[in-house]
Design a protein around this motif. Structure first.
Motif, PDB file in Angstrom:
ATOM      1  N   TRP A 103       0.628  -1.238  -0.251  1.00 53.65           N
ATOM      2  CA  TRP A 103      -0.071   0.109   0.029  1.00 53.65           C
ATOM      3  C   TRP A 103       0.871   1.451  -0.060  1.00 53.65           C
ATOM      4  CZ3 TRP A 103      -2.909  -1.836   5.185  1.00 53.65           C
ATOM      5  CH2 TRP A 103      -3.165  -3.086   5.014  1.00 53.65           C
ATOM      6  N   ASP A 152       8.270   5.457  10.286  1.00 52.32           N
ATOM      7  CA  ASP A 152       7.433   4.567   9.705  1.00 52.32           C
ATOM      8  C   ASP A 152       6.108   4.749  10.315  1.00 52.32           C
ATOM      9  OD1 ASP A 152       7.626   3.088  12.306  1.00 52.32           O
ATOM     10  OD2 ASP A 152       9.574   2.303  11.419  1.00 52.32           O
ATOM     11  N   GLY A 153       5.200   3.805   9.867  1.00 50.39           N
ATOM     12  CA  GLY A 153       3.814   4.101  10.354  1.00 50.39           C
ATOM     13  C   GLY A 153       3.637   3.868  12.001  1.00 50.39           C
ATOM     14  N   ALA A 154       4.242   2.710  12.339  1.00 51.83           N
ATOM     15  CA  ALA A 154       4.123   2.484  13.916  1.00 51.83           C
ATOM     16  C   ALA A 154       4.801   3.470  14.804  1.00 51.83           C
ATOM     17  CB  ALA A 154       4.855   0.973  14.176  1.00 51.83           C
ATOM     18  N   VAL A 160       2.323   6.344  15.069  1.00 55.50           N
ATOM     19  CA  VAL A 160       1.310   6.156  16.217  1.00 55.50           C
ATOM     20  C   VAL A 160       1.872   6.378  17.421  1.00 55.50           C
ATOM     21  CG1 VAL A 160      -0.183   4.291  17.131  1.00 55.50           C
ATOM     22  CG2 VAL A 160      -0.121   4.453  14.430  1.00 55.50           C
ATOM     23  N   HIS A 195      -2.958  -0.667  14.010  1.00 60.01           N
ATOM     24  CA  HIS A 195      -2.212   0.597  13.934  1.00 60.01           C
ATOM     25  C   HIS A 195      -0.619   0.146  13.971  1.00 60.01           C
ATOM     26  CE1 HIS A 195      -5.794   2.909  14.434  1.00 60.01           C
ATOM     27  NE2 HIS A 195      -6.193   2.185  15.159  1.00 60.01           N
ATOM     28  N   GLY A 196      -0.238  -0.971  13.924  1.00 62.20           N
ATOM     29  CA  GLY A 196       1.185  -1.076  13.592  1.00 62.20           C
ATOM     30  C   GLY A 196       1.805  -2.365  14.963  1.00 62.20           C
ATOM     31  N   ILE A 233      -2.384   6.349   7.781  1.00 63.22           N
ATOM     32  CA  ILE A 233      -1.227   5.580   7.270  1.00 63.22           C
ATOM     33  C   ILE A 233      -1.348   4.944   5.982  1.00 63.22           C
ATOM     34  CG2 ILE A 233       0.587   4.086   7.811  1.00 63.22           C
ATOM     35  CD1 ILE A 233       0.509   5.166  10.963  1.00 63.22           C
TER      36      ILE A 233
END
Ligand code: PLP
Length: 435
Positions: free
Chosen positions: A57, A113-115, A118, A148-149, A255
């Motif tokens: 994604w 990164d995404g996590a 968060v 959410h990671g 994200i």
């Protein structure tokens, strides 16, 4: 000559691959990729694969996109990276200004990164209330089936059993409220009515627990990792009202869904709301470099602005605001503007929905659904290894598709043409028919 086999063996000896039971690779081969071009990935044995899920994604405008490549090559000769504490640079400044204009959130905190985004949003929310003397506001709410990671804080607000249960003893207690995913609606209940019913459950929770709650975190419009659960924007509008009424932050984790995935640049736009904290990553660099950002309001920023150092947000990552990643992100925003991507995608979405009609009507397919540039459906196949079988069968037909349990989804790069969409639909039907 380098072959797929030789590289697989070397890879398996040294690389511990993500989200993988490594023993599965005794039977499921790795796919070594030599190069990417546009929508296509090419391996070392001359096979090609359509990247129909944008490489987890992230990829918005195809692999080796000439415009992003050119921007990065120029940046590479100027500045690759400096620490962002005590220093700053043009790509980060420009990107923050543009993201602020686009989101209406004027302060931008970068990470990798995404996590980690968060984690930052959760810590910022907690610390905001602490700086306001509300020491009891330490709790977080998330939606059932949210993702959410994988880091400890992000996993604490995630609700996907497969990823979470093993680590439960390490995690913080958080509360989950019902998911507005319309597949969970009662018989005859519309997506909107169901979303409003879920918002009532949120209201009931907040009435009781607002004094000890710092924030609600949601994946706006699509709960991606738990199976592309889509929901009505009215839920977000109600959640915003309730968070305001009960003095609880709203964290929008965009994200996966940010940067045009849901049909608007940010999913929250469809509910005409602005979150208190907006997490962005994945598509932000067009799938080129790891970067994330948390955007927030002047109110939250001001709560940290003080003579006392410890009231500041003393969070950092070494690669925060990496100049190359910021440059890639600026090139991505240029493409959005120059190519009118949001408007073009609307036309593509309509075309895809027409083209996909035979797939939607296939007897083994249910819940065919679409939001923006995401399509998903369930395949009626009770075998427990459905996802692996489908993945392998799709690869044989030049498709990179990675079902989530029985949910098959398309999240292609936005550069996909109508002809390739038709080919993707045709091949997917073939995969279902031969499983
Ligand atoms: C909504 C959402 N939040 C957070 C994450 C975590 O991002 P990352 O894998 O970059 O840590 C993901 C990843 O899929 C996601 O979909």
């Amino acid at each position: 000559m380098i072959s797929n086999d030789a590289l697989c063996q070397r890879s398996l000896r040294t690389i511990w691959h993500p989200c993988t039971q490594m023993k599965h690779h005794e039977t499921v081969p790795l796919v070594p990729i030599q190069r990417g071009q546009g929508l296509w990935l090419y391996d070392f044995d001359g096979n090609r694969y359509l990247d129909a899920i944008s490489s987890w994604w992230v990829n918005l405008f195809g692999h080796c996109n000439p415009r992003i490549n050119a921007a990065l090559k120029t940046q590479l000769d100027q500045l690759e990276h400096i620490m962002l504490a005590g220093f700053t640079h043009q790509p980060a400044i420009e990107l923050s200004e543009r993201l602020a204009t686009l989101s209406g959130l004027e302060h931008c905190f970068y990470s990798s990164d995404g996590a980690s985004a968060v984690e930052i949003a959760l810590k910022m929310s907690f610390h905001y209330w602490r700086n306001h003397g509300k020491l009891e506001k330490t709790g977080f709410i998330s939606l059932a089936h949210g993702y959410h990671g994988e880091t400890i804080g992000a996993l604490s607000v995630t609700d996907v059993t497969l990823f979470k249960d093993t680590y439960a003893p390490l995690l913080r207690q958080t509360a989950q409220v019902p998911s507005p995913d319309w597949r969970r609606a009662g018989p005859g209940e519309s997506a909107k009515t169901y979303a409003l019913r879920c918002a009532q459950a949120l209201e009931a929770y907040l009435e009781q627990h607002h004094a000890t709650t710092a924030a609600l975190i949601v994946e706006p419009l699509i709960q991606c990792a738990s199976g592309m659960g889509m929901y009505d924007p009215v839920y977000l509008a109600r959640a915003r009202q309730l968070c305001d009424r009960f003095a609880v932050h709203l964290i929008a984790d965009e994200i996966a869904v940010g940067f045009g995935r849901t049909g608007t640049l940010f999913a929250c736009e469809q509910a005409s709301i602005r979150p208190d904290l907006l997490c962005l990553s994945k598509g932000i660099t067009g799938g080129y470099l790891p970067m994330s950002a948390v955007l927030t309001t002047g109110d939250i920023y001001q709560a940290f602005y003080h003579d006392d150092t410890t009231r500041g947000f003393l969070h950092s990552h070494s690669y925060t605001g990496n100049a190359l990643a910021c440059r890639a992100a600026l090139a991505v925003l240029d493409i959005f503007e120059q190519d009118h991507v949001i408007a073009t995608n609307h036309t593509k979405t309509e075309a895809f929905n027409r083209i996909a009609a035979p797939l939607a009507a296939h007897p083994a397919v249910s819940n065919f659904r679409n939001t923006g540039m995401v399509w998903a459906f369930e395949v009626d196949d009770p075998r427990p290894d459905f996802a692996n079988r489908f993945y392998a069968a799709a690869l044989k037909r030049e498709l990179l598709l990675r079902p989530l349990d029985n949910t098959v989804y398309f999240m292609p790069p936005y550069t996909i043409s109508i002809e390739t969409m038709a080919w993707l639909v045709e091949r997917t039907i073939e995969v279902i028919d031969t499983l």
